[in-house]
Design an enzyme around this catalytic site. Structure first.
Site, PDB file in Angstrom:
ATOM      1  N   GLU A  69      -2.079 -18.208  -2.708  1.00 35.15           N
ATOM      2  CA  GLU A  69      -3.103 -17.995  -1.685  1.00 35.15           C
ATOM      3  C   GLU A  69      -3.407 -16.507  -1.527  1.00 35.15           C
ATOM      4  O   GLU A  69      -4.559 -16.091  -1.562  1.00 35.15           O
ATOM      5  CB  GLU A  69      -2.644 -18.582  -0.348  1.00 35.15           C
ATOM      6  N   GLU A  99      11.869  -6.436  -4.349  1.00 35.28           N
ATOM      7  CA  GLU A  99      12.188  -7.731  -3.742  1.00 35.28           C
ATOM      8  C   GLU A  99      10.906  -8.547  -3.609  1.00 35.28           C
ATOM      9  O   GLU A  99       9.916  -8.070  -3.056  1.00 35.28           O
ATOM     10  CB  GLU A  99      12.814  -7.558  -2.351  1.00 35.28           C
ATOM     11  N   SER A 106      12.457   5.137   7.389  1.00 33.87           N
ATOM     12  CA  SER A 106      13.117   3.828   7.438  1.00 33.87           C
ATOM     13  C   SER A 106      14.264   3.762   6.438  1.00 33.87           C
ATOM     14  O   SER A 106      15.319   3.182   6.725  1.00 33.87           O
ATOM     15  CB  SER A 106      12.097   2.724   7.162  1.00 33.87           C
ATOM     16  N   LYS A 156       8.955   0.803   2.003  1.00 32.38           N
ATOM     17  CA  LYS A 156       9.631   1.362   3.165  1.00 32.38           C
ATOM     18  C   LYS A 156       9.304   2.853   3.263  1.00 32.38           C
ATOM     19  O   LYS A 156       9.205   3.547   2.246  1.00 32.38           O
ATOM     20  CB  LYS A 156      11.151   1.186   3.041  1.00 32.38           C
ATOM     21  N   ALA A 161       7.457 -16.991  10.114  1.00 33.93           N
ATOM     22  CA  ALA A 161       8.228 -15.759   9.931  1.00 33.93           C
ATOM     23  C   ALA A 161       7.513 -14.552  10.543  1.00 33.93           C
ATOM     24  O   ALA A 161       8.159 -13.682  11.143  1.00 33.93           O
ATOM     25  CB  ALA A 161       8.486 -15.521   8.443  1.00 33.93           C
TER      26      ALA A 161
END
Length: 246
Positions: free
Chosen positions: A51, A152, A62, A58, A164
């Site tokens: 989709e 990731e 951070s 980061k 989420a």
């Protein structure tokens, strides 16, 4: 500030810029792979399982905060070893089966080294979180060397992503303990999202079966070829040749 201090700051800036560029380039490599898969599905298949995608890096702040929380040395080598989600890509799919389909396609790409797989769909987190996480290493070719960089990849359905995203907004930077009642309701919301995914998966399967039973109706569509939003009709001579070969 003397010349030596200025030179040190300039060198450090170049080092951190190069460090962040590696992860930016790694994300670009993965995004290109996904774009190729999307275009292939649009041209050759009935629908696109992907989709949309969203990538993020980061921030240096951070990264430093996270390495400090881990009580690790603040160095580039330590950061690369202990923080493996500096570059992240989220892939949102239509159905649960599409998640594993996209995952399998990425796994077969020989230049990607799959370091770790965490299946939070088959084994959801206690709060109800579901997603498939892949930790991969991507080769990056820079002007003076090759680097292997971690990215990731999170693959989830629209319903999983919706849950989420809202869960993150609700509890972002919330350092106090969450009341048990809210934890229970959050888990119930995740279960509802999963029930929706299961129902849509079943409907998708049933519609696919119906389509298979009416394949002859697609003959006219198969005579059309679409490339880059341009429509072409297959030449009659070509169709006749194909019929003779069949």
């Amino acid at each position: 500030m003397d010349f030596q201090q200025i030179a040190q700051i300039r060198n450090f800036k170049q080092e951190i810029t190069r460090f962040m560029m590696m992860y930016k380039f790694a994300l670009s490599e993965i995004e290109t792979k996904i774009e190729i898969l999307q275009e292939e599905f649009q041209m050759l298949h009935d629908y696109n399982p992907i989709e949309h995608t969203k990538s993020r890096l980061k921030s240096p702040e951070s990264i430093i905060n996270k390495i400090a929380r881990k009580n690790c040395d603040i160095s580039f080598s330590s950061i690369r070893t202990h923080i493996q989600d500096i570059a992240g890509l989220r892939i949102t799919c239509s159905f649960i089966s599409d998640i594993y389909r996209v995952s399998d396609m990425l796994r077969t790409q020989h230049d990607l080294d799959i370091l770790e797989v965490k299946d939070y769909i088959k084994n959801p987190k206690p709060n109800g979180y579901q997603s498939l996480h892949l930790l991969v290493k991507v080769p990056i070719f820079m002007s003076d060397r090759q680097e292997q960089v971690c990215v990731e990849i999170q693959i989830r359905t629209i319903a999983m992503d919706f849950w989420a995203s809202l869960e993150h907004k609700i509890f972002y930077k919330y350092n106090q303990s969450i009341p048990a009642e809210l934890v229970r309701e959050l888990k119930e919301a995740a279960d509802s999202a999963n029930a929706l995914d299961q129902k849509m998966e079943r409907l998708h399967t049933e519609i696919s079966i119906i389509k298979e039973e009416h394949r002859e109706d697609e003959l006219e569509e198969l005579k059309q070829l679409v490339i880059d939003n341009q429509q072409f009709r297959l030449p009659p001579a070509f169709l006749k040749l194909m019929e003779e070969k069949a």
